[in-house]
Structure formats: C-alpha cells, structure tokens
Design an enzyme around this catalytic site. Structure first.
Site, PDB file in Angstrom:
ATOM      1  N   HIS A  27       0.862  -1.367   0.264  1.00 27.26           N
ATOM      2  CA  HIS A  27      -0.143  -0.134   0.070  1.00 27.26           C
ATOM      3  C   HIS A  27       0.911   1.207   0.146  1.00 27.26           C
ATOM      4  O   HIS A  27       0.708   2.059  -0.961  1.00 27.26           O
ATOM      5  CB  HIS A  27      -1.004  -0.053   1.192  1.00 27.26           C
ATOM      6  CG  HIS A  27      -1.660  -1.297   1.511  1.00 27.26           C
ATOM      7  ND1 HIS A  27      -3.035  -1.317   0.804  1.00 27.26           N
ATOM      8  CD2 HIS A  27      -1.663  -2.202   2.316  1.00 27.26           C
ATOM      9  CE1 HIS A  27      -3.475  -2.672   1.091  1.00 27.26           C
ATOM     10  NE2 HIS A  27      -2.912  -3.061   1.979  1.00 27.26           N
TER      11      HIS A  27
HETATM   12  C1  BDR Z   1      -2.974   0.722   5.589  1.00 27.14           C
HETATM   13  O1  BDR Z   1      -3.064   0.113   6.723  1.00 27.14           O
HETATM   14  C2  BDR Z   1      -1.826  -0.443   7.284  1.00 27.14           C
HETATM   15  O2  BDR Z   1      -2.132  -1.701   7.470  1.00 27.14           O
HETATM   16  C3  BDR Z   1      -0.801  -0.265   6.007  1.00 27.14           C
HETATM   17  O3  BDR Z   1       0.499   0.344   6.618  1.00 27.14           O
HETATM   18  C4  BDR Z   1      -1.543   0.751   5.121  1.00 27.14           C
HETATM   19  O4  BDR Z   1      -1.121   2.077   5.482  1.00 27.14           O
HETATM   20  C5  BDR Z   1      -3.693  -0.399   4.337  1.00 27.14           C
HETATM   21  O5  BDR Z   1      -4.974  -0.391   4.719  1.00 27.14           O
END
Ligand code: BDR
Ligand code: CA
Length: 317
Positions: free
Chosen positions: A247
């Site tokens: 992400h």
């Molecule tokens: C987001 O949530 C976290 O688990 C990850 O780092 C990312 O920023 C994805 O939903």
C-alpha cells in the site's frame, strides 16, 4: 543544454510502520529529489512507542541517522486506538531481525513539529505524505486552521471505492482508525491525492518481484524481502493472490513518478456516524452529485513500472 537543477520537494512523512510503511520510507530516503524535513510517527498498525521506534530503525537501516523523527499522537481524536498486529506482527515490523535504533527521537511533539514547520516554510512549499491514520494532521489543523492555506498538498494512502474496505466491509484501516481526523482533512480545502485500496491492490508483491529485490543482494534488500515475506502471508491467504498489496509506497512513488498513475478528481466524504459504515470513504467517482471535488482519487497504476522504480531506488541504499 540542461536547465537549472530542480529543487528537491519538501516533504513531511507521517507514518505508523508497518512493513509497507517501512518500504515507503526506504523509497523516500533513497531519493535525492525529496527533502525530508521530518518524519512524524502516529499510533496505528501498532502503538506509538513501537511506530516511533520503527521509523528510527528504518532510518538507520537506510544509513540516514540524521533524519529528524518525532513522536505524534498516541490515540485517535475521538475513539480508542485499533491496531493491526494480526497483519504486521507484534513489533509492527516483524520479519527481519534489526538492531534497536541509536539515533535520537526529537523532543518536540510530532503535531507541534508539523504546525511549526508549515508556518515557518513559505506557503505552498511543503507536501504532507500520510501513510497511516490521519490523527496528527487532524490535530495540527485543529490547532492551526490556517495551515490549510499553506500546505502544498497531502498525498495519502487511505480509503477504498470499488474494493470496499479491508478492516470492515466498508472501511479501509487508516480511515477507520480515525474517521474524525480524515473528515477534517477532506473538509480542509488542501489539495489531496488519495491512494485507495483500488490502486494499492494492484501493486502485488508477487514472487518474481520479491525475487528481483532479493537479487540486489544488499542488507537493505534482504531486510525488505524478509519484511515482505512476513507481511504478505496474511493478505495472500485473504485475497488468494500471488503476493500481497504494497500500500504505502504508492504515496512516495506518486511524488517521484506521477505518470505511473491515473485517476480522477472527485468529491470524497467520510462517514463518521453510522456503526455499519464508519470510516467509509464515500467517493463520487461517477460525478452523480454536485458536491465539490476535493481529491484526486487514483484508480490505476503501472505496477511493473512501480516495482522497477522501487528496486532502482532500493539499489541506491
Ligand atoms: C494501510 O493500513 C496499514 O495496515 C498499512 O500500513 C496501510 O497504511 C492499508 O489499509
Ligand atoms: Ca501505514
């Protein structure tokens, strides 16, 4: 003939590492086109004592102990903290064994650092890159509403549209943890670039892509591979994919190479009341309302180009 060298972009990174946050930090730390004014930690994937420590671990892994790291908020603006150890492990950075950091944590609170820096720098100079819940930014705006006219833009990972949510059927983690902060940010008038799950689910850490990083053969590459091998397990099983979504590095990749991405300007509102859809990003993708556009919502990415950019940068560390 070459023109004058471009000034590096001034950025503050707000983050809750998290393995994907760590990779985003490494990507930023490897670039000579970004001037990282400071990194602020926020509670999110794991509590604040771990996120601020993890930021410093990553800076030292990148051999950048001079970067200024600040601890920000311990809890969301208006609700108890929700964490995600099920995905990131107990430390938030499970996978590689990395030494405890020696570099100092700055004494100033992260929110005060954000406020002071934006007020000190010329208006329109500083970009905020947010990789976690938006608590620090929400509190900074509450403390100094005039920041909204001085921040160049916020580039954020958060929300979802056609992909729905990843922590509830409707909500993505970063927005769900602190919907009030997200609402303050989307109502602020600051130009926003948003990386929702729709795009982050297209940058999958496939076996081949992880092997390409491993092949760099450096300590940084090894640590990244170990992080990804830990982190992708949960999502591979959940989504039935080869690799998991990476992400947060999409935020930094957008700054470095925006033409890898495409999206459209939309109105985005945050649900803060309904127990069923709390933290949902209501995105008017089809422009069916006349609510004003407040974000560039990214929907697509050249995933191979993204991983090439990442590997090229990791090779520099
Ligand atoms: C987001 O949530 C976290 O688990 C990850 O780092 C990312 O920023 C994805 O939903
Ligand atoms: Ca994150």
């Amino acid at each position: 003939m070459t023109g004058p060298a471009e000034e590096p972009m001034k950025i503050i990174i707000d983050t809750d590492p998290g393995q994907d946050d760590a990779v985003a930090l490494l990507l930023a730390l490897a670039s000579d086109r970004l001037d990282i004014l400071g990194i602020t930690a926020v509670a999110g994937n794991v509590p604040l004592p771990l996120t601020q420590k993890n930021v410093r671990i990553v800076c030292e892994l990148a051999q950048k102990p001079g970067v200024k790291v600040f601890a920000g908020s311990r809890a969301p603006m208006n609700k108890p903290l929700i964490t995600a150890e099920y995905l990131h492990g107990k430390s938030g950075l499970d996978g590689p064994v990395l030494p405890d950091p020696q570099m100092p944590l700055q004494p100033q609170h992260g929110v005060d650092f954000i406020v002071d820096t934006i007020l000190r720098e010329p208006p329109g100079d500083v970009t905020l890159c947010t990789l976690g819940p938006l608590t620090n930014i929400g509190l900074a705006l509450q403390q100094a509403p005039q920041l909204s006219e001085r921040i160049k833009q916020i580039v954020m990972m958060g929300g979802g549209l056609f992909e729905g949510g990843n922590v509830t059927p409707a909500a993505e983690f970063n927005i769900y943890v602190d919907p009030q902060a997200a609402q303050a940010v989307f109502a602020s008038g600051i130009p926003i670039v948003m990386m929702p799950l729709d795009v982050t689910h297209k940058v999958l850490t496939t076996r081949q892509r992880v092997a390409d990083i491993a092949q760099l053969g450096t300590p940084v590459a090894r640590a990244v591979v170990e992080m990804l091998e830990f982190f992708e397990r949960y999502d591979e099983e959940k989504y039935g994919t080869d690799g998991g979504p990476l992400h947060d590095p999409t935020v930094i990749a957008w700054l470095l190479k925006p033409d890898l991405f495409s999206g459209r300007y939309c109105n985005v509102e945050i649900e803060t009341v309904s127990p069923l859809t709390e933290g949902m990003t209501v995105i008017d993708w089809w422009q069916v309302t006349d609510r004003p556009h407040n974000a560039l919502v990214i929907g697509d990415v050249d995933a191979d180009g993204f991983f090439k950019l990442l590997a090229d940068h990791l090779a520099r560390l």
